[in-house]
Structure formats: C-alpha cells, structure tokens
Design an enzyme around this catalytic site. Structure first.
Site, PDB file in Angstrom:
ATOM      1  N   ILE A 105      61.895  38.113 151.619  1.00 14.27           N
ATOM      2  CA  ILE A 105      61.429  37.358 149.880  1.00 14.27           C
ATOM      3  C   ILE A 105      62.270  35.974 149.757  1.00 14.27           C
ATOM      4  O   ILE A 105      61.293  35.504 149.358  1.00 14.27           O
ATOM      5  CB  ILE A 105      62.422  38.372 149.226  1.00 14.27           C
TER       6      ILE A 105
ATOM      7  N   ARG B   1      65.260  32.812 135.059  1.00 15.08           N
ATOM      8  CA  ARG B   1      63.747  32.988 135.029  1.00 15.08           C
ATOM      9  C   ARG B   1      62.661  33.595 134.177  1.00 15.08           C
ATOM     10  O   ARG B   1      61.668  33.381 134.460  1.00 15.08           O
ATOM     11  CB  ARG B   1      63.845  32.940 136.630  1.00 15.08           C
TER      12      ARG B   1
ATOM     13  N   LYS C 296      68.000  46.164 134.075  1.00 17.19           N
ATOM     14  CA  LYS C 296      67.722  44.902 133.591  1.00 17.19           C
ATOM     15  C   LYS C 296      66.412  43.885 134.085  1.00 17.19           C
ATOM     16  O   LYS C 296      65.750  43.569 132.903  1.00 17.19           O
ATOM     17  CB  LYS C 296      68.816  44.187 134.430  1.00 17.19           C
ATOM     18  N   ASN C 297      66.195  43.863 135.022  1.00 22.55           N
ATOM     19  CA  ASN C 297      64.445  43.600 135.459  1.00 22.55           C
ATOM     20  C   ASN C 297      63.263  43.957 134.637  1.00 22.55           C
ATOM     21  O   ASN C 297      62.231  44.022 134.302  1.00 22.55           O
ATOM     22  CB  ASN C 297      64.696  44.016 136.703  1.00 22.55           C
TER      23      ASN C 297
ATOM     24  N   ARG D 152      61.826  29.491 143.322  1.00 27.80           N
ATOM     25  CA  ARG D 152      60.815  30.857 142.879  1.00 27.80           C
ATOM     26  C   ARG D 152      59.474  30.070 141.682  1.00 27.80           C
ATOM     27  O   ARG D 152      59.582  30.413 140.974  1.00 27.80           O
ATOM     28  CB  ARG D 152      61.231  32.443 142.611  1.00 27.80           C
ATOM     29  N   PRO D 153      58.484  29.304 142.678  1.00 23.27           N
ATOM     30  CA  PRO D 153      57.330  28.511 141.542  1.00 23.27           C
ATOM     31  C   PRO D 153      56.627  29.737 141.140  1.00 23.27           C
ATOM     32  O   PRO D 153      56.533  31.038 141.363  1.00 23.27           O
ATOM     33  CB  PRO D 153      56.635  28.210 143.195  1.00 23.27           C
ATOM     34  N   VAL D 154      56.743  28.932 140.019  1.00 24.99           N
ATOM     35  CA  VAL D 154      55.016  29.883 139.020  1.00 24.99           C
ATOM     36  C   VAL D 154      54.317  29.401 139.440  1.00 24.99           C
ATOM     37  O   VAL D 154      53.197  29.810 138.185  1.00 24.99           O
ATOM     38  CB  VAL D 154      55.688  29.466 137.079  1.00 24.99           C
ATOM     39  N   ASP D 155      53.790  28.318 140.212  1.00 25.38           N
ATOM     40  CA  ASP D 155      52.212  28.273 140.609  1.00 25.38           C
ATOM     41  C   ASP D 155      51.304  29.269 139.983  1.00 25.38           C
ATOM     42  O   ASP D 155      50.216  29.673 139.864  1.00 25.38           O
ATOM     43  CB  ASP D 155      52.278  27.295 141.801  1.00 25.38           C
ATOM     44  N   LEU D 156      51.863  30.719 141.355  1.00 26.10           N
ATOM     45  CA  LEU D 156      50.790  31.195 140.985  1.00 26.10           C
ATOM     46  C   LEU D 156      50.278  31.985 139.607  1.00 26.10           C
ATOM     47  O   LEU D 156      49.458  32.390 139.090  1.00 26.10           O
ATOM     48  CB  LEU D 156      51.409  32.982 141.791  1.00 26.10           C
TER      49      LEU D 156
ATOM     50  N   CYS E  67      66.717  27.942 141.676  1.00 29.52           N
ATOM     51  CA  CYS E  67      67.681  29.127 141.612  1.00 29.52           C
ATOM     52  C   CYS E  67      68.058  28.776 143.023  1.00 29.52           C
ATOM     53  O   CYS E  67      67.684  28.741 144.109  1.00 29.52           O
ATOM     54  CB  CYS E  67      66.185  29.801 141.429  1.00 29.52           C
TER      55      CYS E  67
ATOM     56  N   ARG F  51      75.690  39.225 133.999  1.00 32.73           N
ATOM     57  CA  ARG F  51      74.116  39.190 133.607  1.00 32.73           C
ATOM     58  C   ARG F  51      73.579  39.877 134.306  1.00 32.73           C
ATOM     59  O   ARG F  51      72.531  40.326 134.196  1.00 32.73           O
ATOM     60  CB  ARG F  51      73.592  38.167 134.950  1.00 32.73           C
TER      61      ARG F  51
ATOM     62  N   ASP G  58      66.529  43.124 146.527  1.00 35.97           N
ATOM     63  CA  ASP G  58      68.301  42.676 145.542  1.00 35.97           C
ATOM     64  C   ASP G  58      69.081  43.819 146.068  1.00 35.97           C
ATOM     65  O   ASP G  58      70.053  43.779 145.114  1.00 35.97           O
ATOM     66  CB  ASP G  58      67.880  42.915 144.412  1.00 35.97           C
TER      67      ASP G  58
END
Length: 431
Positions: A336, A101, A22-23, A130-134, A125, A406, A314
């Site tokens: 994590i 996400r 999936k990922n 799980r920020p997207v700033d990076l 979440c 999912r 996971d």
C-alpha cells in the site's frame, strides 16, 4: 515533547475498552456539511486528529456541542453535535489541512452543497505519497471545474454536480468517501466502481443513509448513489476501531497474556484474526467483544497488506513487532505505502532481526528483545514500538509520541490497567 517509558516482560491480563474508529469518525464529521440539520455522532474517540477536524469544520461555520460521555458511559465514547446551518467559509486553509490528510474530505461536501470549495493540498506524508488526483478526476467527471493554484484546489460547479459512472483506477478510501458524499446531493445517479470496501467507508455510507441518502451496494466494490435535493440531520454511532482492536490484540499476544477487548466486533477484522490464529494465538468472541490469549509460544507467519478485506496496512507495523518474538521466520510484504518500514531500524535497536528487500521484510524471531531508547516516526510505528517495549527485557523509552496521540486514546492507562509497567514522561525528549 512527551515520551513513554515502559519496563517490559509482564503478561497483560484484564479488560481493555475499545473506542470509536478514528478513520471512520474523520469521514463522518465532514458529512455534517451536507445538511443544515444537526448530525449527532456518538462513540466519538477523543484524539488529536478529531480535534483538528473539529477546528477545520468550525472555521467553515459549523456549530458544535460536546455533550460529554454518551449515556452508557465507559468505553462508549463522547457525543458531538454538529450543525452546519450556514456555511460562511468554503476555504480549508493550509495551516489546518497540513496537520492531517483527512481534511481533504471537506472538498466533496462543500462542492456539492455550496457549488464551490478552496481546499489546500494536503502535502507530504511520512509513510509515502498519497495523492488526491483520483478525487479530483472523479469530481471533474461530475461536472466540477478544478484548478490547482498556489498549493490550493480551487473547485466550482455551475448549478449542481451531475451523476456519473466513475471507475477508480485503484482502490482509494478517501476518494470513495469524498465522492460518495458529493454524490448524495448530485443530480441523478452516480456509480462508484472499484470503490473501497473498508468498514469505515461502509460506516459513512450507513450514516449518509440515516441522513436520507439513497445508497446501494454498501460494503461491496460498486456503490450506486441516487442524488437528493437535500439531506437531513441524524443520530449515528461511530463503528468500533478495528486498528485499535488489532493493536491491543497484538499487545496480549506479544506479552503472552490474556485480555478481553470490550466494545469491539470480530467481523471488522477477520484478516487480522485469521493471521493471529495462524500464529498460535487464541481469539474468540465474547458477549462484550473478543478475548485474545497467547499462553503458549508464537509461530512466525507471512502476511501481505492489501485493501480490505485483505490484511490492513495500518496493522503491518504491529504484526511485525509480534513476529520479532515468534519462532522461525516471517515475510511481511507492504503493497500500500512505499515508506512504511521506518519502524524497522528502531525495532532493530531493540535486538530484532529484520532484513528489508524492497517492499518485503524478512523477520527472524529472537528469544528476547532488549529495552532501548527509540523514536517514533509515524502513528502505527509508534504503536509497534510500544508493543515491542511491552515484551522487551528492561526499560524502553519511546520518543516523539505525539504521533501516538493522533490515533490512540489513553494508551498508557489502558495498558497499565492490565498490568503493564508504563508511564508518560512530560517534557523534552532526548532525541
């Protein structure tokens, strides 16, 4: 809302087919935005998240054709053709992005090919922030101008993105994938240092190479990408799902069964294999995949989640379920995500002995779990409760299994084929 009912206590014996990851698939699908050619993906799992990504790509203008099962049939998954000949819309709306996400992975390809993108911020979440700033800071290093407005990322670039030397301050799988895709159409060389090394990241890199990208260092922490003027279509098979593999490996172990997992690869999950063997589980490669057997007792062991090649976050919830049935005590440390112990109260409802101290959990094995009504809080928590139910005495009913759908395809069928007493109950859950 569907529920899953399990009557536990039966050792699993038989064969379980493993699907595509999936990922990996969720990163491969947006790669179609980088070319006007057709990207054909085989071994694609049939999951809710895959449908969500397909809906998002469709509203960007991607044409799709699902060609049913692949030629070999069986566990080899579906074949999907994606063609982004014309991108008519560069906005990824909130109502689609909020569901998953991974939707933010359209940002890099849209910006690289169209010079602009408007992507909703993913939002919260259940398992933690799980920020997207990076992602955004790295794209700015490549010349993108980014503003946050009304819950959206507004990004544009004058001309083409420019190659840059990007050092991620922490390992980010999504950030590595987004920037790697963006860099394939950038001007000059991009270096991604402290890049994620997960097999799903390497799978995306290999697919991009098949599409004409020039990438060195695949599978390492440093990726070098030489930007190209354009990419072309390709045919690519999604890597087997190492988390699905690990989950069913634990299913065999927790029921003290003997199962062959077909269509997978042991090299994708060496840390999980090592941990299972430390517990006394037999894990060996076969011509078709791998065999997992636990005909004797299970011993407790300690784990700490880490970025690949460490133990995957996971798999933490599933391993915890196994440790509740092991001899002795185990310590599980989650490094994590900060909220990834929400399955603990539900396992304790089934008789598990678990004490959480900050980021660590002490698990003391019990002779027998007892069936109970439990509620799933996230995808991997769902699978841990299914596993506990397989081992428990009596009936377990897992509520809110939409999380499970999912990430796991036909879970009841696969387990029932190996002797599990498991069924899906349609309708409202008793919550």
């Amino acid at each position: 809302m569907d529920r899953i009912r399990i009557v536990g206590g039966t050792p699993l014996k038989g064969i379980i087919p493993i699907g595509g990851a999936k990922n990996a698939a969720l990163a491969l699908m947006p790669a179609c935005l980088l070319t006007d050619g057709t990207l054909t993906l085989s071994n694609l799992p049939h999951l809710v998240d895959i449908t969500t990504m397909a809906n998002l790509l469709a509203q960007h203008g991607v044409l799709m054709a699902l060609n049913g099962d692949s030629k070999n049939g069986g566990h080899t998954g579906r074949v999907l053709e994606l063609t982004a000949n014309t991108i008519g819309n560069t906005t990824a709306p909130y109502d689609l992005v909020r569901r998953m996400r991974a939707s933010v992975l359209v940002l890099g390809p849209l910006l690289a090919r169209c010079g602009q993108a408007r992507v909703s911020l993913p939002g919260g979440c259940a398992i933690g922030t799980r920020p997207v700033d990076l992602h955004l800071k790295a794209l700015e290093q490549m010349g993108a101008k980014i503003e946050l407005d009304g819950g959206y990322i507004n990004a544009h670039v004058d001309g083409r993105l420019k190659g840059a030397h990007i050092i991620f301050p922490q390992v980010t799988v999504g950030g590595t994938e987004n920037l790697m895709m963006a860099a394939t159409l950038a001007q000059g060389e991009t270096v991604l240092a402290n890049a994620a090394r997960e097999p799903e990241v390497a799978d995306l890199a290999h697919c991009l190479v098949a599409m004409g990208a020039k990438i060195e260092g695949i599978g390492t922490g440093t990726l070098r990408i030489q930007g190209a003027d354009s990419l072309h279509g390709a045919e690519y098979s999604v890597v087997p799902d190492r988390i699905e593999t690990g989950t069913y490996a634990v299913a065999a172990a927790i029921t003290r069964g003997d199962v062959e997992l077909v269509g997978t690869r042991m090299d994708l999950m060496e840390s999980v294999v090592k941990t299972l063997r430390e517990c006394g589980v037999t894990v060996e490669a076969t011509e078709r995949g791998m065999r997992v057997a636990a005909l004797d007792g299970i011993n407790g062991t300690d784990i700490m989640t880490e970025p690949f090649p460490g133990f995957p976050t996971d798999m933490q919830a599933q391993l915890m379920a196994l440790m509740t049935t092991a001899s002795g005590a185990s310590m599980i440390t989650e490094t994590i995500f900060e909220n990834r112990y929400m399955h603990v109260p539900e396992l304790m409802r089934m008789g598990a002995r678990i004490n959480v101290h900050g980021s660590s959990a002490i698990v003391r094995g019990v002779p027998k779990l007892s069936g109970a009504q439990v509620m799933a809080t996230d995808l991997r928590a769902s699978s841990s409760l299914i596993l506990a139910g397989l081992a428990a005495e009596g009936e377990t009913v897992v509520n809110r299994v939409y999380h499970l759908d999912r990430g796991y395809e036909r879970v009841e069928e696969k387990l029932a084929a190996c002797g599990a007493h498991i069924e899906r109950i349609k309708g409202e859950a008793a919550e």
